[in-house]
Design a protein around this motif. Structure first.
Motif, PDB file in Angstrom:
ATOM      1  N   GLN B   7       0.835  -1.207   0.000  1.00 24.39           N
ATOM      2  CA  GLN B   7       0.000   0.000   0.000  1.00 24.39           C
ATOM      3  C   GLN B   7       0.867   1.253   0.000  1.00 24.39           C
ATOM      4  N   GLU B   8       1.936   1.212   0.789  1.00 28.01           N
ATOM      5  CA  GLU B   8       2.836   2.381   0.829  1.00 28.01           C
ATOM      6  C   GLU B   8       3.460   2.620  -0.551  1.00 28.01           C
ATOM      7  N   VAL B   9       3.835   1.521  -1.211  1.00 26.66           N
ATOM      8  CA  VAL B   9       4.396   1.640  -2.561  1.00 26.66           C
ATOM      9  C   VAL B   9       3.363   2.276  -3.483  1.00 26.66           C
ATOM     10  N   LYS B  10       2.138   1.822  -3.396  1.00 34.64           N
ATOM     11  CA  LYS B  10       1.080   2.384  -4.261  1.00 34.64           C
ATOM     12  C   LYS B  10       0.853   3.867  -3.974  1.00 34.64           C
ATOM     13  N   ASN B  11       0.988   4.242  -2.694  1.00 39.29           N
ATOM     14  CA  ASN B  11       0.829   5.664  -2.355  1.00 39.29           C
ATOM     15  C   ASN B  11       1.936   6.518  -2.975  1.00 39.29           C
ATOM     16  N   ILE B  12       3.122   5.925  -3.073  1.00 35.21           N
ATOM     17  CA  ILE B  12       4.255   6.681  -3.630  1.00 35.21           C
ATOM     18  C   ILE B  12       4.146   6.803  -5.150  1.00 35.21           C
ATOM     19  N   VAL B  13       3.762   5.699  -5.810  1.00 32.04           N
ATOM     20  CA  VAL B  13       3.764   5.665  -7.274  1.00 32.04           C
ATOM     21  C   VAL B  13       2.468   6.260  -7.818  1.00 32.04           C
ATOM     22  N   ARG B  14       2.517   7.551  -8.125  1.00 29.77           N
ATOM     23  CA  ARG B  14       1.319   8.244  -8.584  1.00 29.77           C
ATOM     24  C   ARG B  14       1.254   8.348 -10.101  1.00 29.77           C
ATOM     25  N   THR B  20       1.011  -6.503  -9.044  1.00 22.63           N
ATOM     26  CA  THR B  20       1.129  -7.515  -7.993  1.00 22.63           C
ATOM     27  C   THR B  20       0.419  -8.826  -8.368  1.00 22.63           C
ATOM     28  N   ASP B  21      -0.233  -8.854  -9.540  1.00 21.66           N
ATOM     29  CA  ASP B  21      -0.870 -10.112  -9.996  1.00 21.66           C
ATOM     30  C   ASP B  21       0.196 -11.172 -10.237  1.00 21.66           C
ATOM     31  N   GLU B  22      -0.149 -12.423  -9.912  1.00 23.67           N
ATOM     32  CA  GLU B  22       0.872 -13.462 -10.023  1.00 23.67           C
ATOM     33  C   GLU B  22       1.381 -13.619 -11.448  1.00 23.67           C
ATOM     34  N   SER B  23       0.481 -13.451 -12.438  1.00 25.62           N
ATOM     35  CA  SER B  23       0.933 -13.616 -13.830  1.00 25.62           C
ATOM     36  C   SER B  23       1.934 -12.516 -14.198  1.00 25.62           C
ATOM     37  N   ASP B  24       1.674 -11.296 -13.708  1.00 28.39           N
ATOM     38  CA  ASP B  24       2.631 -10.211 -13.943  1.00 28.39           C
ATOM     39  C   ASP B  24       3.958 -10.500 -13.249  1.00 28.39           C
ATOM     40  N   ALA B  41       6.372  -7.357  -5.841  1.00 27.06           N
ATOM     41  CA  ALA B  41       5.707  -6.292  -6.598  1.00 27.06           C
ATOM     42  C   ALA B  41       6.642  -5.815  -7.703  1.00 27.06           C
ATOM     43  N   VAL B  42       6.021  -5.345  -8.786  1.00 26.54           N
ATOM     44  CA  VAL B  42       6.794  -4.770  -9.881  1.00 26.54           C
ATOM     45  C   VAL B  42       6.346  -3.326 -10.047  1.00 26.54           C
ATOM     46  N   ILE B  43       7.313  -2.402 -10.112  1.00 22.53           N
ATOM     47  CA  ILE B  43       6.958  -0.980 -10.223  1.00 22.53           C
ATOM     48  C   ILE B  43       7.425  -0.429 -11.566  1.00 22.53           C
ATOM     49  N   GLN B  44       6.527   0.245 -12.250  1.00 25.54           N
ATOM     50  CA  GLN B  44       6.854   0.929 -13.504  1.00 25.54           C
ATOM     51  C   GLN B  44       6.568   2.408 -13.336  1.00 25.54           C
ATOM     52  N   THR B  45       7.620   3.192 -13.302  1.00 25.13           N
ATOM     53  CA  THR B  45       7.425   4.646 -13.298  1.00 25.13           C
ATOM     54  C   THR B  45       8.677   5.291 -13.870  1.00 25.13           C
ATOM     55  N   ASN B  46       8.502   6.403 -14.570  1.00 26.10           N
ATOM     56  CA  ASN B  46       9.698   7.103 -15.032  1.00 26.10           C
ATOM     57  C   ASN B  46       9.904   8.415 -14.277  1.00 26.10           C
ATOM     58  N   ASN B  47       9.347   8.455 -13.079  1.00 26.26           N
ATOM     59  CA  ASN B  47       9.483   9.642 -12.246  1.00 26.26           C
ATOM     60  C   ASN B  47      10.585   9.418 -11.203  1.00 26.26           C
ATOM     61  N   VAL B  48      11.648  10.210 -11.317  1.00 31.07           N
ATOM     62  CA  VAL B  48      12.823   9.988 -10.455  1.00 31.07           C
ATOM     63  C   VAL B  48      12.485  10.220  -8.982  1.00 31.07           C
ATOM     64  N   GLU B  49      11.644  11.214  -8.703  1.00 29.24           N
ATOM     65  CA  GLU B  49      11.285  11.470  -7.302  1.00 29.24           C
ATOM     66  C   GLU B  49      10.539  10.288  -6.687  1.00 29.24           C
ATOM     67  N   GLU B  50       9.638   9.700  -7.484  1.00 29.60           N
ATOM     68  CA  GLU B  50       8.920   8.523  -6.979  1.00 29.60           C
ATOM     69  C   GLU B  50       9.887   7.362  -6.732  1.00 29.60           C
ATOM     70  N   MET B  85      10.878  -5.779  -4.340  1.00 27.28           N
ATOM     71  CA  MET B  85      10.339  -5.062  -5.501  1.00 27.28           C
ATOM     72  C   MET B  85      11.293  -5.070  -6.686  1.00 27.28           C
ATOM     73  N   VAL B  86      10.687  -5.304  -7.840  1.00 25.37           N
ATOM     74  CA  VAL B  86      11.411  -5.149  -9.097  1.00 25.37           C
ATOM     75  C   VAL B  86      11.073  -3.765  -9.642  1.00 25.37           C
ATOM     76  N   ILE B  87      12.097  -2.989  -9.999  1.00 26.46           N
ATOM     77  CA  ILE B  87      11.877  -1.679 -10.620  1.00 26.46           C
ATOM     78  C   ILE B  87      12.089  -1.866 -12.124  1.00 26.46           C
ATOM     79  N   ASP B  88      11.019  -1.779 -12.872  1.00 26.68           N
ATOM     80  CA  ASP B  88      11.088  -1.986 -14.323  1.00 26.68           C
ATOM     81  C   ASP B  88      11.491  -0.681 -14.999  1.00 26.68           C
TER      82      ASP B  88
END
Lengths: 471, 471
Positions: B7-14, B20-24, B41-50, B85-88
Motif C-alpha cells: 500500500q505504501e508503494v502504491k501511495n508513492i507511485v502516482r 502484484t498479480d501473479e501472472s505479472d 511487486a513490480v513498479i513501472q514509473t519514469n518519475n525519479v522522485e517517486e 520489488m522489481v523496478i522496471d
C-alpha cells in the motif's frame, strides 16, 4: 612520529633507507604546486613486504603515510601536510616489461612515463597518455592523479590504460586488482577507483598497462586565428566532420607572446589564438585528413595555416606548445596552474569568463591547453611574496572554479584536487555526492592514514594561498 | 513485503503502475540466464522522485530492490532472488538527446542500445559499445553489467563511454557523478565504480555517454583455418603488425556447424576455425589494412580468405556470427553462456583446456567470441530437466572458471558475476581483494537492499545448477 616510531620503521626497512636529517626532509616537503610541509621521515625501499609492514605499523599507530613519485604534482598530491612518513616510490623503478603478444606493459611505480613511451615505441607499440611532464614524472604519480595530456582527445587518459594493479591497502594487505585482460567485469572496478584517487586509498606497487599498435604516421597543422571564438568554432567543426585528431591544442595571445619572448620561434605574436593539430594513423588517411582539417580551419576564419614540411619543422611546432610552461614562469616567480575543464562547446564562453576574471582582479593570466577535450589550463603568474597580489589571485582562482562548474564543467580535468581545490568539492558534487566518496575513504581507511588532508575538505575549509606559503 | 508495504508503494507511485498479480510477477521472475524467482511487486514509473521515495521506503523497511531493464542478462543480474520489488526501468525510455558539439548523448536507462546507435549514426557519430543483444537490451542494463561486444577490441566497453550519471543511492538520495567533460578527476570516479556494479550500488536514472566521429569506411575479411592454434597465432600476428581491427571474432567448428544447420550460408563446415575481421577508419587506410591482414592470415596458415564484394556480402558474413546464439539453442533447450576471458596470448591454451573439459565431462560445448581481446564465449548446450547431465555441466562450468583464472584470466569479461559466478570470486580476488569490494557495498548500502544476493558469495556458497532450476 615518536623516536620509537622511527626506530620501528628502521627495523622494518632492511633493504632500503630511512631519511630523517632535516635537509633530507626539506627535499621532500614540496611539489610542483604550492606550500611546504616537513615530514617526520622519508622511506626509500622497493621491497613490497617492507612497504606493507610500514603501512601496517602506520595503521596501528595512526601515522600519516604520503606516497610520492617525482613530485611534479600541480595540486599538492604528495605534500605531507600532516607530517608522518613520506614513501619515496621513485626508487621502485626496476620493472618495465613489455609483453608484445598480450599488448601490455608491466611496470613498477617509479618508472618514468617517458621511459615507458620509449620502450613501447621501440616495439612498434604505444602507451598513449602523454602528460607534458612525462619526461620527469613517474607512472605511479600519473596513476595516482589520473594524468591526461594532449592525446586525451583521441586516446583518453591514464585510467583508460591501467587494467591491473598490485596495491597495498591502508590495512597493509597486498591485493591484486584487474589483470592482463582488457575486458574484466569480475566485481567492482577497484582498478579504476584507485587510479585517480590521489594516493588516498592505498599504495600502487605494480601496474599492468594496456598498449595499442603505434600508428604508423602523423601530420601536424598550425592554424592562426584573429579571434579566439573562431578558433573554438574551428575545433568543433573539425570534430563534427568525422575527423578525430590525436591532439588539438590551443594557445592564447599571452602564451604566444610568452613563448616568443622566451625563445623566438617565429610565432605570430599578433594573433589572438593558435590551434595546433596532430593527426595520426595510416599514412594515406592522415595526409587526407590534414588537408580536410586545414580547409575547415580556413572556412572558420583562420588567416594562416602552416603545415610543416619535415620532422624538424614538426618538432618546432610542438616545441612551441611545450615551452609555454617554462616561458611563463619567466614573467613572475609563482605559477598557479589550473585545469578547470568544460564541455567542448563551452570553450568560447570559458575563455570569455577568464578574460573577465583577469580584468576584474588585474592578474596576469595565460590560457592554453587541450582545447579539443575542453581541458584548458588557465595559469596565473604571480609572486607569492606579494601578499596583496596573492589575495587577488585567491579570489580569481575561486571565481575560475565557480565559472567552470556553472557552465557544466569540473574543477579538475587532469591535475587532481589535492589541497587547493578541496574547499570547492561540495560546490560541484553536492553534499550527498561528496558523502558517497567519503564513505569509500572511511570504509577503506578508517584511521585516515593514507595521504590524509587531500581531496576531502575540512569543515569550513577555504582557499588560502597566503597562509599556505607561510605554513 | 507486507500488504502495508504494498500500500505504501502504491501511495508513492502516482504517475506509474504497481503490478502484484501473479501472472505479472511471473513475467519478471526470470532473465536470459538461469533460475526463476518471484518478486512481491513490480513498479513501472519514469518519475525519479517517486523512484527515490521507493528506495527510501525500501531502505527503512529493508525491502530488496531489483532494478531491471529488458532482462537479457546472462548472469542473473536482474533476478529478484530475495523477492521484494522489481523496478522496471524499461519504461524510462523518453530521453535520447544528442549534443553534436559536446559529442555526447544524454539518455534515460530504458532506451534500447540499438536506438542510441541509430540516433548517433544519423548524425555522423558513433556510440561504439555493441553487445550482441543491443537490439533488445537497454543502455541501463548495459551500464549495470558494463557490456562489451565485438568492438571492445578497438574501442573498449560501455564503461569507457559513460562519463556522467544520475544515480539514486541506496539511501534514496539523487546524486550526479561525472559530467559532460571527457576529462574529470574531481574526487573518486563514482561513474566507473557504478558502471559494472550490477545494480548493487544504486539505480541509474540518467547517463551522459561520450560519442566519437563515425569512421567513414569499413572492410570485412573472413579467414578459414584448419587449425584453431593457427587461427590464434594469426590474431596475435595482426595485432602486433600495427593494425588495430574494430572487430576480430572467432568461431570454432561446433559454432560453424550449428549456424550452417540453422541457416545454410555456405560456411566451410570442415574448417576448425573461422576468424571474422572488421577494419574501420579512413577509406584508403582500411583498404590497405584489409590487404595486409589477409596476407598475414595466409602467412599464418589460412587456407582461404573471403573478402566480401559489397554491403550485402558483408552483412552475410556478420550474420553468421550473430546467428551462433540462436543456432546453438536449437541443439538442446538450455544454454549456459559463459564469458571467461584470458590474456590474448592464452587463447590457444584456453581452447585446448576447453576441449579437454568437453571430453572429460562429455558435454556439448561450443566456443566462439571476441578472440581479439581474449573474451571467449564457451557455451554449454544442455537440458535443464536432465539432472544427470546438469551435474556434469556444473562440474564443467567450475573447471572452465578455474582454467581461466589459472592462466591469468578472469571469471567474466562482459556478462557480470550475478549469482552463478559468485562462488568463484574469492578464487580470483583473494580474501583481502574481495573484502575491499565488500567494504564499498557495506558503506553504500548498509541494509543490503540494492540487488541483494548478487556478486558477493554467501559463506560456503557453491555453484548449483540443479537447485536453482527448482527454486
Amino acid at each position: 612520529m615518536t623516536p620509537i616510531h622511527i626506530q620501528e620503521v628502521k627495523n622494518i626497512v632492511r633493504t632500503g633507507r630511512v631519511l630523517t636529517d632535516e635537509s633530507d626532509l626539506f627535499s621532500y616537503s614540496f611539489d610542483g604546486s604550492f606550500g611546504t610541509y616537513l615530514p617526520d621521515a622519508v622511506i626509500q625501499t622497493n621491497n613490497v613486504e617492507e612497504l606493507a609492514a610500514l603501512v601496517k605499523l602506520a595503521n596501528e599507530e595512526k601515522i600519516p603515510v604520503y606516497p610520492r613519485g617525482q613530485s611534479t604534482s600541480l595540486s599538492g598530491g604528495p605534500l605531507p601536510v600532516k607530517g608522518g612518513m613520506v614513501i619515496d616510490l621513485s626508487v621502485m623503478d626496476d620493472l618495465l616489461e613489455i609483453d608484445e603478444e598480450d599488448l601490455v606493459a608491466i611496470v613498477s611505480p617509479g618508472v618514468l612515463t617517458a621511459d615507458i613511451h620509449k620502450a613501447t615505441e621501440q616495439k612498434g607499440l604505444l602507451y598513449p597518455p602523454d602528460p607534458s611532464s612525462s619526461h620527469v614524472s613517474t607512472i605511479g604519480g600519473n596513476m595516482a592523479e589520473n594524468s591526461g595530456g594532449p592525446r586525451g582527445l583521441k586516446y583518453g587518459v591514464t585510467k583508460d590504460y591501467v587494467i591491473g594493479l598490485e596495491v597495498i591497502t591502508p590495512q597493509g594487505d597486498v591485493i591484486q586488482t584487474g589483470g592482463r585482460t582488457v575486458k574484466n567485469v569480475t566485481g567492482y572496478d577497484l582498478t579504476k577507483l584507485i587510479v585517480g584517487s590521489e594516493g588516498t586509498l592505498g599504495i600502487i606497487t605494480k601496474a599492468i598497462l594496456r598498449l595499442i599498435p603505434k600508428p604508423p604516421a602523423s601530420e601536424t597543422i598550425m592554424a592562426v586565428f584573429d579571434s579566439l571564438v573562431d578558433a573554438g568554432s574551428a575545433i568543433s567543426k573539425i570534430l563534427s566532420s568525422g575527423i578525430l585528431p590525436s591532439k588539438m591544442e590551443l594557445m592564447d595571445q599571452a602564451s604566444i607572446m610568452a613563448v616568443e619572448n622566451y625563445e623566438p620561434l617565429g610565432l605570430p605574436i599578433e594573433a589572438e589564438a593558435l590551434i595546433l593539430i596532430e593527426l595520426d594513423g595510416h599514412p594515406l588517411a592522415v595526409k587526407d585528413e590534414a588537408k580536410q582539417a586545414a580547409d575547415l580551419c580556413r572556412l572558420m576564419g583562420a588567416r594562416d595555416i602552416r603545415i610543416p614540411k619535415n620532422e624538424e619543422e614538426k618538432a618546432e611546432i610542438w616545441k612551441a606548445r611545450k615551452l609555454v610552461s617554462p616561458a611563463i614562469v619567466r614573467i613572475k616567480p609563482t605559477k598557479i596552474s589550473e585545469d578547470a575543464t568544460v564541455p567542448r562547446s563551452q570553450i568560447p564562453e570559458m575563455c570569455k569568463r577568464l578574460q573577465e576574471i583577469r580584468d576584474k582582479y588585474n592578474i596576469h593570466l595565460v590560457v592554453f591547453g587541450h582545447a579539443g577535450d575542453g581541458n584548458l589550463h588557465p595559469n596565473i603568474i604571480c609572486d607569492k611574496n606579494d601578499k596583496e597580489e596573492m589575495k587577488r589571485v585567491e579570489q580569481a582562482v575561486a571565481e575560475i572554479f565557480t565559472a567552470a562548474v556553472e557552465i557544466g564543467g569540473t574543477l579538475s580535468g587532469e591535475h587532481g584536487i589535492g589541497v587547493m581545490k578541496a574547499p570547492f568539492m561540495e560546490m560541484e558534487l553536492g553534499e550527498a555526492g561528496l558523502d558517497m566518496m567519503k564513505r569509500i575513504k572511511e570504509a577503506w581507511d578508517p584511521n585516515d592514514i593514507m595521504n590524509p588532508g587531500k581531496i576531502f575538505p575540512k569543515p569550513g575549509q577555504k582557499l588560502e594561498l597566503i597562509e599556505w606559503n607561510e605554513a
